[in-house]
Design a protein around this motif. Structure first.
Motif, PDB file in Angstrom:
ATOM      1  N   TYR A  75      -4.327 -31.183 -60.159  1.00 37.77           N
ATOM      2  CA  TYR A  75      -3.851 -30.454 -58.981  1.00 37.77           C
ATOM      3  C   TYR A  75      -3.998 -31.288 -57.705  1.00 37.77           C
ATOM      4  O   TYR A  75      -3.101 -31.313 -56.845  1.00 37.77           O
ATOM      5  CB  TYR A  75      -4.640 -29.147 -58.816  1.00 37.77           C
ATOM      6  CG  TYR A  75      -4.439 -28.141 -59.925  1.00 37.77           C
ATOM      7  CD1 TYR A  75      -3.213 -27.980 -60.554  1.00 37.77           C
ATOM      8  CD2 TYR A  75      -5.497 -27.323 -60.328  1.00 37.77           C
ATOM      9  CE1 TYR A  75      -3.036 -27.049 -61.553  1.00 37.77           C
ATOM     10  CE2 TYR A  75      -5.334 -26.383 -61.339  1.00 37.77           C
ATOM     11  CZ  TYR A  75      -4.102 -26.245 -61.955  1.00 37.77           C
ATOM     12  OH  TYR A  75      -3.935 -25.319 -62.953  1.00 37.77           O
ATOM     13  N   VAL A  76      -5.129 -31.947 -57.565  1.00 34.34           N
ATOM     14  CA  VAL A  76      -5.405 -32.728 -56.352  1.00 34.34           C
ATOM     15  C   VAL A  76      -4.385 -33.859 -56.204  1.00 34.34           C
ATOM     16  O   VAL A  76      -3.876 -34.116 -55.098  1.00 34.34           O
ATOM     17  CB  VAL A  76      -6.849 -33.264 -56.403  1.00 34.34           C
ATOM     18  CG1 VAL A  76      -7.057 -34.394 -55.398  1.00 34.34           C
ATOM     19  CG2 VAL A  76      -7.835 -32.131 -56.144  1.00 34.34           C
ATOM     20  N   HIS A 104      -7.952 -23.392 -51.194  1.00 36.73           N
ATOM     21  CA  HIS A 104      -8.508 -24.079 -50.029  1.00 36.73           C
ATOM     22  C   HIS A 104      -9.195 -25.365 -50.478  1.00 36.73           C
ATOM     23  O   HIS A 104      -8.999 -26.435 -49.890  1.00 36.73           O
ATOM     24  CB  HIS A 104      -9.497 -23.130 -49.345  1.00 36.73           C
ATOM     25  CG  HIS A 104     -10.210 -23.695 -48.154  1.00 36.73           C
ATOM     26  ND1 HIS A 104     -10.754 -22.899 -47.176  1.00 36.73           N
ATOM     27  CD2 HIS A 104     -10.522 -24.964 -47.771  1.00 36.73           C
ATOM     28  CE1 HIS A 104     -11.336 -23.638 -46.250  1.00 36.73           C
ATOM     29  NE2 HIS A 104     -11.219 -24.900 -46.610  1.00 36.73           N
ATOM     30  N   ALA A 105     -10.015 -25.281 -51.540  1.00 41.56           N
ATOM     31  CA  ALA A 105     -10.723 -26.457 -52.043  1.00 41.56           C
ATOM     32  C   ALA A 105      -9.752 -27.523 -52.536  1.00 41.56           C
ATOM     33  O   ALA A 105      -9.892 -28.714 -52.214  1.00 41.56           O
ATOM     34  CB  ALA A 105     -11.668 -26.045 -53.166  1.00 41.56           C
ATOM     35  N   LEU A 106      -8.769 -27.113 -53.318  1.00 40.67           N
ATOM     36  CA  LEU A 106      -7.820 -28.083 -53.876  1.00 40.67           C
ATOM     37  C   LEU A 106      -7.019 -28.766 -52.776  1.00 40.67           C
ATOM     38  O   LEU A 106      -6.778 -29.986 -52.826  1.00 40.67           O
ATOM     39  CB  LEU A 106      -6.885 -27.382 -54.863  1.00 40.67           C
ATOM     40  CG  LEU A 106      -7.555 -26.818 -56.122  1.00 40.67           C
ATOM     41  CD1 LEU A 106      -6.535 -26.027 -56.945  1.00 40.67           C
ATOM     42  CD2 LEU A 106      -8.187 -27.919 -56.961  1.00 40.67           C
ATOM     43  N   LEU A 107      -6.603 -28.010 -51.764  1.00 40.95           N
ATOM     44  CA  LEU A 107      -5.864 -28.617 -50.661  1.00 40.95           C
ATOM     45  C   LEU A 107      -6.740 -29.614 -49.908  1.00 40.95           C
ATOM     46  O   LEU A 107      -6.284 -30.700 -49.538  1.00 40.95           O
ATOM     47  CB  LEU A 107      -5.362 -27.532 -49.707  1.00 40.95           C
ATOM     48  CG  LEU A 107      -4.613 -28.040 -48.469  1.00 40.95           C
ATOM     49  CD1 LEU A 107      -3.348 -28.802 -48.862  1.00 40.95           C
ATOM     50  CD2 LEU A 107      -4.263 -26.888 -47.529  1.00 40.95           C
ATOM     51  N   SER A 108      -7.988 -29.265 -49.677  1.00 38.15           N
ATOM     52  CA  SER A 108      -8.901 -30.170 -48.977  1.00 38.15           C
ATOM     53  C   SER A 108      -9.042 -31.479 -49.733  1.00 38.15           C
ATOM     54  O   SER A 108      -8.980 -32.566 -49.136  1.00 38.15           O
ATOM     55  CB  SER A 108     -10.272 -29.517 -48.813  1.00 38.15           C
ATOM     56  OG  SER A 108     -10.199 -28.356 -48.018  1.00 38.15           O
ATOM     57  N   LEU A 187       3.471 -27.139 -53.702  1.00 36.17           N
ATOM     58  CA  LEU A 187       2.712 -28.396 -53.609  1.00 36.17           C
ATOM     59  C   LEU A 187       2.220 -28.819 -54.987  1.00 36.17           C
ATOM     60  O   LEU A 187       2.267 -30.007 -55.338  1.00 36.17           O
ATOM     61  CB  LEU A 187       1.518 -28.237 -52.664  1.00 36.17           C
ATOM     62  CG  LEU A 187       1.765 -27.771 -51.231  1.00 36.17           C
ATOM     63  CD1 LEU A 187       0.472 -27.874 -50.415  1.00 36.17           C
ATOM     64  CD2 LEU A 187       2.868 -28.575 -50.561  1.00 36.17           C
ATOM     65  N   LEU A 188       1.746 -27.854 -55.770  1.00 35.51           N
ATOM     66  CA  LEU A 188       1.215 -28.173 -57.095  1.00 35.51           C
ATOM     67  C   LEU A 188       2.299 -28.670 -58.050  1.00 35.51           C
ATOM     68  O   LEU A 188       1.992 -29.367 -59.035  1.00 35.51           O
ATOM     69  CB  LEU A 188       0.552 -26.935 -57.711  1.00 35.51           C
ATOM     70  CG  LEU A 188      -0.639 -26.346 -56.944  1.00 35.51           C
ATOM     71  CD1 LEU A 188      -1.182 -25.127 -57.685  1.00 35.51           C
ATOM     72  CD2 LEU A 188      -1.739 -27.383 -56.759  1.00 35.51           C
ATOM     73  N   ALA A 189       3.545 -28.343 -57.745  1.00 40.05           N
ATOM     74  CA  ALA A 189       4.652 -28.745 -58.627  1.00 40.05           C
ATOM     75  C   ALA A 189       5.215 -30.113 -58.281  1.00 40.05           C
ATOM     76  O   ALA A 189       6.156 -30.578 -58.931  1.00 40.05           O
ATOM     77  CB  ALA A 189       5.763 -27.698 -58.557  1.00 40.05           C
TER      78      ALA A 189
END
Length: 604
Positions: A75-76, A104-108, A187-189
């Motif tokens: 994901y990151v 939130h964590a993954l976006l950071s 974003l994840l795609a």
């Protein structure tokens, strides 16, 4: 060594001290662990070594959403690819409006992977209309390119602000949005290309990972530039003195908000650095949200427990009659860590008693000292001590400078790899923050537990900037006196404000516990409650009898009818009191505090 009390592998305090002219300098003699180059190096390592271990977990309806280390890395990297495709980089920050969540964590981390700074903000900046001024100030200063929220409908009012015009808004839930938003799933795609690896190679120790804004209790919030080096060094420093963190993967069920350094850097990165699991507690130590915390801890307890004193106090109260919570909480607990204020000794003792009952031995119970500017841990207790109030000794690779006064109270200054390079776009404030030797001027004061033995550690002794003089010229150490008053008035008050600048006596503004106020007998902002006033007066007389001198004798108090106001700046976004604003805004009550004929006055 294995500590006999806790059964954990610990490192005893070992401090060197030297004296130069009017200053003392303290360093740790503990060998330091190696420092990672980047936070995401940890993610790569654990995705390879423990791919199926759960890294992030949050409640999802009646069940839980779990993300493993292997999934997190996928994901990151996809998020990093999405940001790179938008030509984002070090000069295009992302504002994060909502609270803790897996997304939130993954976006950071995706932003850190691509070298894009994030700016996590307190939820109330967006959710409380009266706090929108803080939000517009920060957005105007940082000028982010993207904003993220977990729920565009819930944040719809804030997203109508002009500062969001032309900005891409990304949301997990898009229903009810007040403007066009991009789904987080988009974003994840995003396809991951070689550009992601190439960009990640440009991220190094001096890359800014996030900009954390201070609470702004005495001025506008300042943006602390938080680098990769600061965060990585701080985790190595703590692992050096708490080696049990490396003996088994830790686990926390934690509510502390990520827009603050305690929850967002200290706790979060401790899980990542040590292959741990972070269970996001959707509750808080408030009357409305505490039931969620109880449910979450009961279902997914931690091996480490971080909290502020009021949170521990609420847990102790609940666990007295909740055997399931008590059993879950202590069953596998290695560490209890408090910060933000001194833990009342009766709460400390209750936690010890419950731990012995459940598991037959004590966890390590410690505190620390740090600031947003220090990433945060700089001074830490890392051996059993059996009492509250001690913040410990310098961590490896840090140096602390103490400027003693005539009473051996010391102004604290610090230096080390975990200290910020400066404030965002504010060279004047950055220059003011450092002394001529490069030490960060903290404004805090400390004392030695034992003047003859620095290995015993330091205690926090208030803010130098909060001190004031009485008309007699006597200095009042307001921070220390406030802690003493809170201990004496425990159970009756939520907090107190020390008053008396340029007056002939010290007084208190008392913020009462709502359950202690009987009836509605307020008088122009003050509570007139004979029962509560009499109880406070009795305890204040005990305090006065034990006081040594006018600088420690509180002679008068008024109970505030109106609680501190977030809208009017009396509460910072950290939930602490802005004492200067309270005293200024309530000038009429201050005059009444020194009117001996006022019926609301408590006088001893």
């Amino acid at each position: 060594m294995i500590d006999a009390t806790t059964g954990l592998r610990l490192v005893p305090h070992a401090v060197s001290m030297r004296r130069e002219t009017d200053a003392l300098y303290l360093t740790s003699d503990v060998p330091a662990d190696p420092v990672a180059g980047r936070t995401l190096d940890w993610l790569h390592r654990w995705a390879a070594e423990a791919p199926d271990r759960v890294f992030l977990s949050e409640r999802a309806g009646a069940s839980w959403r779990d993300v493993t280390y292997a999934e997190a890395l996928i994901y990151v990297r996809a998020i990093a690819a999405a940001l790179i495709a938008r030509e984002m980089g070090p000069e295009t920050p992302i504002a994060i409006l909502s609270g803790n969540s897996v997304d939130h964590a993954l976006l950071s981390f995706g932003a850190q992977y691509a070298g894009v700074p994030t700016v996590p903000l307190a939820e109330q900046y967006s959710l409380i209309p009266e706090a929108h001024g803080r939000l517009t100030y920060v957005l105007g200063k940082v000028k982010p390119t993207m904003a993220f929220t977990d729920d565009a409908g819930r944040y719809a009012a804030a997203l109508k602000l002009a500062q969001f015009d032309g900005m891409e808004v990304v949301a997990t839930a898009t229903e009810g949005a007040s403007r066009d938003v991009t789904a987080f799933a988009d974003l994840l795609a995003t396809e991951v290309t070689d550009a992601v690896d190439a960009r990640h190679e440009t991220v190094g120790p001096d890359t800014v990972a996030k900009i954390l804004f201070t609470s702004g209790s005495s001025s506008d919030p300042k943006g602390v530039l938080t680098t990769q080096k600061m965060m990585c060094a701080n985790q190595a420093q703590m692992a050096s003195v708490l080696p049990f963190l490396k003996d088994r993967p830790p686990r926390i069920c934690d509510w502390l908000p990520w827009n603050h350094v305690f929850g967002g850097s200290h706790n979060f990165n401790m899980m990542l650095a040590n292959c741990g699991t972070l269970v996001i507690d959707s509750g808080k130590p408030t009357k409305k949200a505490f039931a969620d915390t109880v449910r979450n801890i009961t279902e997914r307890p931690g091996t480490l427990a971080f909290n502020v004193p009021v949170g521990f106090s609420m847990l102790v109260h609940e666990m007295r009659d909740n055997a399931a919570l008590r059993e879950a909480y202590f069953r596998d607990l290695d560490l209890i860590f408090y910060a933000g204020a001194s833990l009342p000794q009766e709460v400390w003792t209750a936690l010890e008693d419950m731990a012995r009952e459940v598991r037959g031995r004590l966890p390590l119970m410690i505190s620390s000292w740090g600031m947003t500017e220090t990433a945060p841990a700089t001074i830490m207790l890392h051996e059993p001590i059996g009492r509250s109030g001690v913040i410990g000794v310098p961590l490896p690779r840090t140096e602390i400078k103490l400027l003693p006064d005539d009473e051996m109270r010391c102004e604290l200054r610090v230096k080390g790899p975990n200290i910020m390079p400066g404030y965002y776009n504010d060279p004047d404030k950055t220059a003011e923050a450092l002394d001529d030797e490069g030490f960060l001027i903290t404004g805090d004061a400390v004392r030695f537990v034992d003047d003859a033995d620095p290995d015993r550690g330091l205690t926090f002794d208030g803010r130098v900037s909060e001190d004031f003089k009485l008309l007699t010229g006597t200095w009042v150490q307001a921070g220390k006196l406030r802690l003493d008053a809170l201990e004496r008035l425990h159970g009756l008050v939520q907090d107190v404000v020390i008053c008396g600048h340029d007056r002939d006596a010290i007084g208190l503004f008392i913020i009462p516990r709502p359950d202690q106020v009987h009836g509605d007998n307020s008088s122009e902002g003050a509570v007139i409650d004979p029962t509560l006033q009499a109880e406070i007066e009795e305890r204040m007389r005990d305090m006065a009898r034990a006081a040594t001198g006018s600088a420690k004798r509180i002679s008068r108090a008024i109970i505030l009818a109106e609680p501190p106001s977030l809208k009017d700046g009396e509460i910072t976004d950290k939930g602490s009191l802005n004492t200067r604003k309270i005293i200024t805004r309530r000038a009429e009550l201050l005059e009444r505090l020194y009117d001996n004929e006022d019926p609301a006055l408590i006088r001893v």
